[in-house]
Design an enzyme around this catalytic site. Structure first.
Site, short mmCIF file in Angstrom:
data_model
loop_
_atom_site.label_atom_id
_atom_site.label_comp_id
_atom_site.label_asym_id
_atom_site.label_seq_id
_atom_site.Cartn_x
_atom_site.Cartn_y
_atom_site.Cartn_z
CE LYS A 177 -1.53 2.74 2.87
NZ LYS A 177 -1.63 4.18 2.09
CD GLU A 252 14.07 0.70 8.25
OE1 GLU A 252 14.49 1.75 9.12
OE2 GLU A 252 14.34 -0.54 7.99
CB CYS A 286 13.73 9.03 7.55
SG CYS A 286 14.68 7.81 6.47
CD GLU A 385 11.08 12.77 11.16
OE1 GLU A 385 9.99 12.32 11.50
OE2 GLU A 385 11.72 12.19 10.49
P1 NAD Z 1 2.94 8.37 7.78
O1 NAD Z 1 3.02 7.63 9.13
O2 NAD Z 1 1.82 9.51 7.98
O3 NAD Z 1 2.35 7.40 6.70
C1 NAD Z 1 3.15 6.55 6.34
C2 NAD Z 1 2.31 5.30 5.53
O4 NAD Z 1 1.27 4.97 6.52
C3 NAD Z 1 1.26 5.90 4.44
O5 NAD Z 1 1.16 4.92 3.48
C4 NAD Z 1 0.10 6.06 5.34
O6 NAD Z 1 -1.13 5.85 4.43
C5 NAD Z 1 0.03 4.88 6.28
N1 NAD Z 1 -0.83 5.13 7.47
C6 NAD Z 1 -1.24 6.27 7.92
N2 NAD Z 1 -2.09 5.94 9.08
C7 NAD Z 1 -2.15 4.51 9.03
C8 NAD Z 1 -2.75 3.79 10.00
N3 NAD Z 1 -3.58 4.16 10.85
N4 NAD Z 1 -2.77 2.25 9.62
C9 NAD Z 1 -2.10 1.71 8.70
N5 NAD Z 1 -1.40 2.70 7.88
C10 NAD Z 1 -1.53 3.83 8.00
O7 NAD Z 1 4.14 8.91 7.56
P2 NAD Z 1 4.71 10.02 5.99
O8 NAD Z 1 4.02 11.38 6.41
O9 NAD Z 1 4.16 9.37 4.88
O10 NAD Z 1 6.03 10.12 5.88
C11 NAD Z 1 6.75 10.65 6.81
C12 NAD Z 1 7.67 9.88 7.92
O11 NAD Z 1 8.25 8.81 7.29
C13 NAD Z 1 8.73 10.89 8.66
O12 NAD Z 1 8.37 10.66 9.96
C14 NAD Z 1 9.90 9.98 8.24
O13 NAD Z 1 11.05 10.30 8.85
C15 NAD Z 1 9.52 8.76 8.11
N6 NAD Z 1 10.46 7.87 7.18
C16 NAD Z 1 11.30 7.02 7.46
C17 NAD Z 1 12.28 6.17 6.86
C18 NAD Z 1 13.06 5.59 7.17
O14 NAD Z 1 13.87 4.61 6.49
N7 NAD Z 1 13.50 5.30 8.63
C19 NAD Z 1 12.09 6.46 5.48
C20 NAD Z 1 11.12 7.28 5.01
C21 NAD Z 1 10.32 7.94 6.04
#
Ligand code: NAD
Length: 491
Positions: A177, A252, A286, A385
């Site tokens: 997804k 991650e 990230c 962050e």
């Molecule tokens: P997010 O947590 O809002 O969303 C990530 C994913 O989770 C999306 O696909 C979203 O639809 C899904 N999601 C949201 N709510 C959910 C739920 N209740 N149940 C299941 N899935 C759900 O994060 P974002 O805004 O898309 O990305 C930014 C974040 O990602 C930042 O905090 C960043 O640091 C982190 N990030 C980490 C890495 C790493 O490798 N550590 C890499 C990229 C991004």
């Protein structure tokens, strides 16, 4: 108009026929309407993946055969490289050269795991030495089963590859997804899987929001493993959902990574890596080095050069020539970063550069490269962050103080240290409590090396052989010599 998901090797009509619109963050205009998947679509996708795992060829193919499919996917990505890079720019906002690099890395990731899949054929059995001659034992690796993957919007296609390539190499089947903010290259990946003639049900892709499509996937009892990349709050929720079924998970998550610069560092190199660490991908990385610690004697000159160079960064629509900073991914992220900048000023940090919308760009979610100086250790902007082009800088007096300041964080994804004294670099690298440390650089990432965080930055490691192991179970097979009586009950 009808909306479809890629399920069981076909474009299946979405259950609700609800849709959402993905926006170009440079123009604020809609690009495309995409299917808003729900629990029925996820259930169909998981059932297809389960059926392909239990009855299809995929887990039973040799590593070499699976590798051949992954190489085909890599070749098809490379064929569409510039088209996919342009699509990523439109959907995410990043400058074209960065998008092109992402897509090259996406293909590279499939090639790398193709090679690991091929090597699996030789590595299948590990004989275990036992002290008892009547027994013999071996350990084998097997795919974990059906994997679910949920990914963020900052490197849309690359984040998909980091999960899809090792999962498929391992022999898992899966449901992906993508983020609802940037679904377009994931849809392209489904087209590529279809073109590569991947067996039906091996890779299923359902678009939709977190609550409507992500949650049913994470909660699905037939998903054996959940791999998630995203924010800490969502990761924590995914962990609770997985806990109900004691599901194998890898997370991650976010970071607030430090970069420590000692006074013997070449000032131009220091400025270059600070900027690469925080302005690349608009700081929506990230592992972004968002906290910079500079040794006191270098601090004034370094700040001066940093501000000079940050002001020169060319900002604009990512498909235009020479652009180094694009818009943030959407309005929500834009407002979030502006609010963080406001908070920093209220907390008393000195805003030395940027802080708002560039004057020449009145449309699009643009924020200037922003530098805060003299940031206090207990402030919100030093600890949380921001996920935007905003760097916080602070001076330090001693190595011990720098390490203590760097480690004082609930995150532990990455860190970096710069000095001409390579022994000091190594000492500090070992002292930092984080999963990824760069010395004399910041951010370059290689598919061969492990990626993941300490503390609240996550659980497990992606990439390299660690990434493959995420999708493998270890089984021991222990055999007893049938000619020998055991003699416990029956003497
Ligand atoms: P997010 O947590 O809002 O969303 C990530 C994913 O989770 C999306 O696909 C979203 O639809 C899904 N999601 C949201 N709510 C959910 C739920 N209740 N149940 C299941 N899935 C759900 O994060 P974002 O805004 O898309 O990305 C930014 C974040 O990602 C930042 O905090 C960043 O640091 C982190 N990030 C980490 C890495 C790493 O490798 N550590 C890499 C990229 C991004």
């Amino acid at each position: 108009m009808t909306f479809k998901h890629y399920i069981d090797g076909q474009w299946q009509l979405a259950d609700s026929q609800n849709s959402f619109v993905t926006i170009n963050p440079a123009t604020e205009q809609p690009i495309k309407e995409v299917a808003a998947g729900n629990h029925v679509d996820i259930d169909n996708a998981v059932n297809a993946a389960r059926n392909a795992f239990e009855h299809g060829p995929w887990p039973r193919l040799s590593g070499k055969e699976r590798g051949a499919y992954l190489r085909k996917i890599a070749a098809l990505i490379n064929e569409r490289l510039s088209e996919l890079a342009k699509l990523e720019v439109e959907d995410n906002g990043k400058p074209y050269p960065e998008a092109e690099w992402d897509i090259e890395d996406t293909a590279g990731c499939f090639e790398f795991y193709a090679e690991l899949a091929e090597k699996m054929d030789e590595q299948e059995e590990q004989v275990i030495e036992l002290p008892e001659p009547r027994f013999s034992s071996k350990a084998i690796k097997e795919p974990v089963g059906v994997a679910g993957a949920i990914i963020p919007w900052n490197f849309p296609m690359l984040m998909a590859a980091w999960k899809v390539a090792p999962a498929l190499a391992a022999g898992c089947t899966m449901v992906l997804k993508p983020s609802e903010v940037t679904p377009l290259t994931a849809i392209a990946l489904a087209e590529i899987a279809e073109q590569a003639e991947l067996p039906a049900g091996v890779l299923n892709i359902v678009t939709g929001t977190g609550p409507e499509a992500g949650q049913p996937l994470a909660e699905h009892p037939d998903v054996d493993k959940m791999a998630f990349t995203g924010s800490v709050p969502t990761g924590s929720r995914i962990m609770s959902m997985a806990a109900n079924q004691v599901k194998n998970i890898s997370l991650e998550l976010g970071g607030k990574s430090p970069l420590i610069i000692f006074s013997d560092t070449d000032i131009e190199q220091a400025v270059e890596w600070i900027m690469f660490g925080i302005f690349w991908n608009q700081g929506q990385v990230c592992s972004a080095t968002s906290r910079v610690l500079v040794e006191e004697s270098l601090y004034p000159q370094l700040m001066e050069r940093l501000v000079e160079e940050a002001k020169k960064i060319t900002i604009g629509e990512g498909n235009q020539e020479g652009i180094l900073l694009g818009p943030l991914v959407n309005e929500a992220q834009y407002q979030k970063v502006l609010a963080a900048i406001d908070k920093g000023q209220q907390e008393g940090a000195t805003l030395v550069c940027g802080g708002g919308r560039p004057e020449h760009l009145q449309t699009g979610y643009y924020i200037e490269p922003t530098v805060f100086a003299d940031v206090s250790e207990d402030s919100w902007i030093w600890n949380e962050e921001i996920f935007g082009p905003v760097v916080c800088v602070k001076s330090f007096k001693t190595e011990e103080q720098a390490v203590a300041l760097a480690n004082n964080s609930r995150f532990g994804l990455a860190g970096a240290v710069m000095s001409k004294d390579l022994q000091r670099c190594d000492r500090v690298a070992r002292a930092l409590r984080a999963g990824i440390i760069w010395t004399n650089c910041s951010q370059p990432t290689f598919v061969e090396a492990p990626w993941g965080g300490y503390k609240q930055s996550g659980i497990g490691r992606e990439l390299g052989t660690w990434g493959l192991n995420n999708y493998l179970e270890t089984k021991q097979i222990t055999a007893y010599d049938p000619e020998q009586p055991w003699g416990w009950y029956i003497k």
